[in-house]
Design a protein around this motif. Sequence first.
Motif, PDB file in Angstrom:
ATOM      1  N   ALA A 108     -41.803  -5.582  33.668  1.00  0.00           N
ATOM      2  CA  ALA A 108     -41.538  -4.750  32.492  1.00  0.00           C
ATOM      3  C   ALA A 108     -40.193  -4.039  32.607  1.00  0.00           C
ATOM      4  O   ALA A 108     -39.453  -3.915  31.611  1.00  0.00           O
ATOM      5  N   PHE A 109     -39.853  -3.577  33.810  1.00  0.00           N
ATOM      6  CA  PHE A 109     -38.582  -2.879  34.012  1.00  0.00           C
ATOM      7  C   PHE A 109     -37.407  -3.801  33.722  1.00  0.00           C
ATOM      8  O   PHE A 109     -36.458  -3.425  33.022  1.00  0.00           O
ATOM      9  N   VAL A 110     -37.461  -5.029  34.253  1.00  0.00           N
ATOM     10  CA  VAL A 110     -36.356  -5.967  34.031  1.00  0.00           C
ATOM     11  C   VAL A 110     -36.282  -6.377  32.571  1.00  0.00           C
ATOM     12  O   VAL A 110     -35.189  -6.482  31.986  1.00  0.00           O
ATOM     13  N   ALA A 111     -37.449  -6.577  31.938  1.00  0.00           N
ATOM     14  CA  ALA A 111     -37.464  -7.001  30.540  1.00  0.00           C
ATOM     15  C   ALA A 111     -36.875  -5.939  29.617  1.00  0.00           C
ATOM     16  O   ALA A 111     -36.277  -6.273  28.589  1.00  0.00           O
ATOM     17  N   ILE A 112     -37.020  -4.669  29.969  1.00  0.00           N
ATOM     18  CA  ILE A 112     -36.471  -3.598  29.138  1.00  0.00           C
ATOM     19  C   ILE A 112     -35.048  -3.251  29.564  1.00  0.00           C
ATOM     20  O   ILE A 112     -34.201  -2.899  28.725  1.00  0.00           O
ATOM     21  N   PHE A 167     -27.398   3.781  29.964  1.00  0.00           N
ATOM     22  CA  PHE A 167     -28.509   3.478  29.075  1.00  0.00           C
ATOM     23  C   PHE A 167     -29.810   3.226  29.838  1.00  0.00           C
ATOM     24  O   PHE A 167     -30.875   3.140  29.215  1.00  0.00           O
ATOM     25  N   LEU A 168     -29.757   3.131  31.151  1.00  0.00           N
ATOM     26  CA  LEU A 168     -30.968   2.923  31.943  1.00  0.00           C
ATOM     27  C   LEU A 168     -31.635   4.228  32.352  1.00  0.00           C
ATOM     28  O   LEU A 168     -32.754   4.200  32.873  1.00  0.00           O
ATOM     29  N   PHE A 169     -30.994   5.373  32.165  1.00  0.00           N
ATOM     30  CA  PHE A 169     -31.572   6.647  32.581  1.00  0.00           C
ATOM     31  C   PHE A 169     -32.888   6.953  31.859  1.00  0.00           C
ATOM     32  O   PHE A 169     -33.870   7.359  32.500  1.00  0.00           O
ATOM     33  N   PRO A 170     -32.975   6.832  30.533  1.00  0.00           N
ATOM     34  CA  PRO A 170     -34.279   7.077  29.883  1.00  0.00           C
ATOM     35  C   PRO A 170     -35.373   6.129  30.366  1.00  0.00           C
ATOM     36  O   PRO A 170     -36.547   6.505  30.394  1.00  0.00           O
ATOM     37  N   LEU A 171     -34.997   4.922  30.761  1.00  0.00           N
ATOM     38  CA  LEU A 171     -35.995   3.985  31.281  1.00  0.00           C
ATOM     39  C   LEU A 171     -36.574   4.493  32.596  1.00  0.00           C
ATOM     40  O   LEU A 171     -37.770   4.325  32.871  1.00  0.00           O
ATOM     41  N   LEU A 172     -35.752   5.130  33.411  1.00  0.00           N
ATOM     42  CA  LEU A 172     -36.255   5.709  34.659  1.00  0.00           C
ATOM     43  C   LEU A 172     -37.256   6.821  34.383  1.00  0.00           C
ATOM     44  O   LEU A 172     -38.269   6.949  35.083  1.00  0.00           O
ATOM     45  N   ALA A 173     -36.979   7.633  33.361  1.00  0.00           N
ATOM     46  CA  ALA A 173     -37.936   8.687  32.988  1.00  0.00           C
ATOM     47  C   ALA A 173     -39.258   8.082  32.535  1.00  0.00           C
ATOM     48  O   ALA A 173     -40.341   8.595  32.852  1.00  0.00           O
ATOM     49  N   LEU A 174     -39.200   6.979  31.798  1.00  0.00           N
ATOM     50  CA  LEU A 174     -40.428   6.315  31.362  1.00  0.00           C
ATOM     51  C   LEU A 174     -41.191   5.722  32.541  1.00  0.00           C
ATOM     52  O   LEU A 174     -42.426   5.768  32.571  1.00  0.00           O
ATOM     53  N   MET A 175     -40.491   5.203  33.515  1.00  0.00           N
ATOM     54  CA  MET A 175     -41.161   4.648  34.694  1.00  0.00           C
ATOM     55  C   MET A 175     -41.869   5.739  35.490  1.00  0.00           C
ATOM     56  O   MET A 175     -42.927   5.503  36.075  1.00  0.00           O
ATOM     57  N   VAL A 223     -31.169   9.950  22.030  1.00  0.00           N
ATOM     58  CA  VAL A 223     -32.087   9.175  21.193  1.00  0.00           C
ATOM     59  C   VAL A 223     -32.991   8.309  22.073  1.00  0.00           C
ATOM     60  O   VAL A 223     -34.217   8.225  21.845  1.00  0.00           O
ATOM     61  N   LEU A 224     -32.420   7.675  23.071  1.00  0.00           N
ATOM     62  CA  LEU A 224     -33.234   6.845  23.970  1.00  0.00           C
ATOM     63  C   LEU A 224     -34.243   7.694  24.745  1.00  0.00           C
ATOM     64  O   LEU A 224     -35.360   7.240  25.017  1.00  0.00           O
TER      65      LEU A 224
END
Length: 308
Positions: A108-112, A167-175, A223-224
């Motif tokens: 999921a991390f790589v796909a996003i 742009f990957l910072f919000p993804l880290l918060a989601l993880m 926004v992200l």
Amino acid sequence: MTLIEHFRELRSRLFRASLAVVVGFGVGFWLSDYVFELLKQPYCDLPGILEPDGGCPMTQLGPADGFLLKLKIALWVGLIVSGPVWLYQLWAFIAPGLHKHERGYAYAFVAIAAPLFTGGAVLAYFVVEKGLLFLLQSGVTGLDTQLEVTRYISFVTSLILLFGVAFLFPLLALMLNVVGITSGKRLLSWWRIAVFAFFLFAAVVTPTPDPFGMTILALALSVLYFMAVGVALLNDKRRGRGKSLYEGLDDDQVSPLDLGDAEPVTAGSRVGASEPVTASGPVSASGPIEPIEPVRPTPIERRFDDMT
């Protein structure tokens, strides 16, 4: 697998990944001229830069700068083209040591992460033109100047890489929410700090002093972040978080205990060790029952630090 077998597998994976990068470097060397024209386009689109014959001249200080720049572009393109191969080799070496749910998180991390990085790179490409126009107009030389080619390409590629990674910072918060470290409500309560940190981060790391790049990067990250918070809230609702007995309690607050219909426990009568123990079952008529020798407790060995 033994340690030697792991090292052999690592050597094999690295060899395949390196071979893929070499092949990608060859492809990048062939495409380097097209990529260079693409990266130079924001500069050529500035007013007054194009010559009457349609040329877009740039300055080269050293005789080998053009060739070294071509090799650098070819290497970047080769890493991107061969990315699926060397990423697979890295994943094939790591995946056997992960649990099933951990592998699912990685997928999921790589796909996003791939679309987010691409979106940041595309946004940076369109920000370059506005940033260049502001910088050249604000300078003493104005638009009537020629940029040095190697420094210009480094400027553009660094901005693209910066936007893509940011742009990957919000993804880290989601993880962090997915693995259970923090909740969506907690992330939402941090929105003021997060927005301030995004603007501060954009102001520090953006290589241009113009307000366009900094503002666009900070707003995009904000926004992200709110999108990630929304997904985190939905994930908490799906998993039923926030309904536990200890939800809403401080770390130093005593948790309530629901005793229900539990009966109080009282102390029983003390049995002396010297009293004889007799049988409690029915007495046989064959004769009197011999008393049973009392069971005396085994003396406990005293430790040396118990001696007074």
